[in-house]
Write an enzyme that holds these catalytic residues in place. Sequence first.
Site, short mmCIF file in Angstrom:
data_model
loop_
_atom_site.label_atom_id
_atom_site.label_comp_id
_atom_site.label_asym_id
_atom_site.label_seq_id
_atom_site.Cartn_x
_atom_site.Cartn_y
_atom_site.Cartn_z
N ASP A 124 5.33 56.90 26.76
CA ASP A 124 5.69 56.90 28.09
C ASP A 124 4.80 56.59 29.11
O ASP A 124 4.79 57.20 30.23
CB ASP A 124 6.34 58.24 28.48
CG ASP A 124 7.52 58.35 27.51
OD1 ASP A 124 7.92 57.62 26.64
OD2 ASP A 124 8.19 59.58 27.81
N ASP A 169 10.85 56.20 28.04
CA ASP A 169 12.00 56.79 28.42
C ASP A 169 12.92 55.65 28.98
O ASP A 169 12.49 54.86 29.71
CB ASP A 169 11.45 57.68 29.70
CG ASP A 169 11.97 58.97 29.37
OD1 ASP A 169 12.04 59.44 28.13
OD2 ASP A 169 11.59 60.05 30.25
N HIS A 171 16.65 55.77 30.42
CA HIS A 171 17.67 56.63 30.76
C HIS A 171 18.68 55.60 31.49
O HIS A 171 18.55 54.82 32.20
CB HIS A 171 17.50 57.53 31.70
CG HIS A 171 16.44 58.66 31.04
ND1 HIS A 171 16.50 59.27 29.91
CD2 HIS A 171 15.10 59.11 31.64
CE1 HIS A 171 15.62 59.94 29.46
NE2 HIS A 171 14.85 60.23 30.79
N HIS A 220 14.33 59.14 37.08
CA HIS A 220 13.20 58.13 36.62
C HIS A 220 13.64 57.47 35.52
O HIS A 220 14.55 57.70 34.86
CB HIS A 220 12.17 59.29 36.45
CG HIS A 220 12.80 60.04 34.95
ND1 HIS A 220 13.29 61.24 35.35
CD2 HIS A 220 12.21 59.88 33.82
CE1 HIS A 220 13.62 61.73 34.10
NE2 HIS A 220 12.89 61.05 32.96
N LYS A 245 13.71 55.98 24.10
CA LYS A 245 14.43 57.40 24.07
C LYS A 245 15.01 57.42 25.14
O LYS A 245 15.01 57.06 26.01
CB LYS A 245 13.39 58.19 23.40
CG LYS A 245 12.31 58.42 24.39
CD LYS A 245 11.12 59.37 23.94
CE LYS A 245 9.96 59.60 25.02
NZ LYS A 245 10.30 60.20 26.07
N CYS A 290 6.62 65.15 26.99
CA CYS A 290 7.15 64.22 25.64
C CYS A 290 5.87 64.00 24.82
O CYS A 290 6.35 63.80 23.43
CB CYS A 290 7.22 62.73 26.32
SG CYS A 290 8.87 62.93 27.47
#
Length: 368
Positions: A124, A169, A171, A220, A245, A290
């Site tokens: 990340d 990440d 999202h 984020h 993820k 993470c």
Amino acid sequence: MLTCLINSSGCDERFISIQPTMSEVANGSPIELDQLDEMDACYETFDKDGDGKLNLDEFRLICKALFRNDKGHIYPLSEERARHIFQVFDKNGDGYIDKEEFTFCWNHWIKVIVRPVSAFLVVDVQNDFISGTLNISKCNAQQDGNEVVEPINALLESVPFDCVFYSLDWHPPDHVSFIDNVHMRELDPSSPVSADKAQAYDTVVFAGPPPMKQRLWPRHCVQDSWGAEIHKDLKVVDGAIKVYKGTNPDVDSYSVFWDNKKLTETSLSTQLRMRAVTDIYICGIAYDVCVGATIADALAIGYRSVLIENACRGVDLADMQRTKSTIINNNGLIINSEDVLAMVEGRDRRPELGYKLAMELKNAMDEE
């Protein structure tokens, strides 16, 4: 996982690099190097009393030869741990490791220690965590995420990892972790904070079943946004694999292996198994979130797992300390980047990782 730890081919050439030290430890005098290029010769070398089997004292000599670096420093292995490892390979419990038992030890333990298959996992290192909406320098620890870029790039340029992974990440806009989405889902009566009073970094409990605890973050790493991109200064090597993820809107995902409820697995485990990886070197952002969740899962799965501390930055100092304790208590290792090259090349062999491997072999045999 056990199949990833077993390398069934002949003696690896990197075993030759420890032959002089093994000879010195076993006999106090040199022997022909090609004698230790064969399992039988190695077995006979450490069978000091010539009785055709290895006792605990003779096995300790093997450990003393294995657990050292290329500068001659011998890493200490406690009596208790040496005994635990010995008992793993003394399958019939007679107090000795016979030739058949040593064959298992050689193929499944010694060869992995000398010639690990190493993955590098960069977690990340994305714009939002460095200079965007969730800039970690504004969190409690006030650490600068940009500082991980230089040591990671140096490792990518100098260390011959067998494979490299980058996690992101990733999202959706309606993700459960975003503070501005807290009104989208019902809170459980047990939630310590109401939706109206919740602020970023608070923890709430969403209604189930079952109820789900969730830490709230500023919005984020929204899919396809600038904030979700890998930082422009981070080197991305050819052939590397990206693992996404946090794609499920209703479940957060700190670990690169699983979502937080262990409902959905990412592609990482499959990719590691395909490459017969034994060792995972992990770094990135955030140390205590993470990165910490990822190395905890790697250890639980059974990988020899290493945190590269100077290539990590975190959110909360107390949580970072808890992450360190989790790693150490589960036979993981914490190092700095200058140690990585020799470890990946099998020239620096740490007893913590040898013990971890032995305990994983024991667990696998107990399940048979």
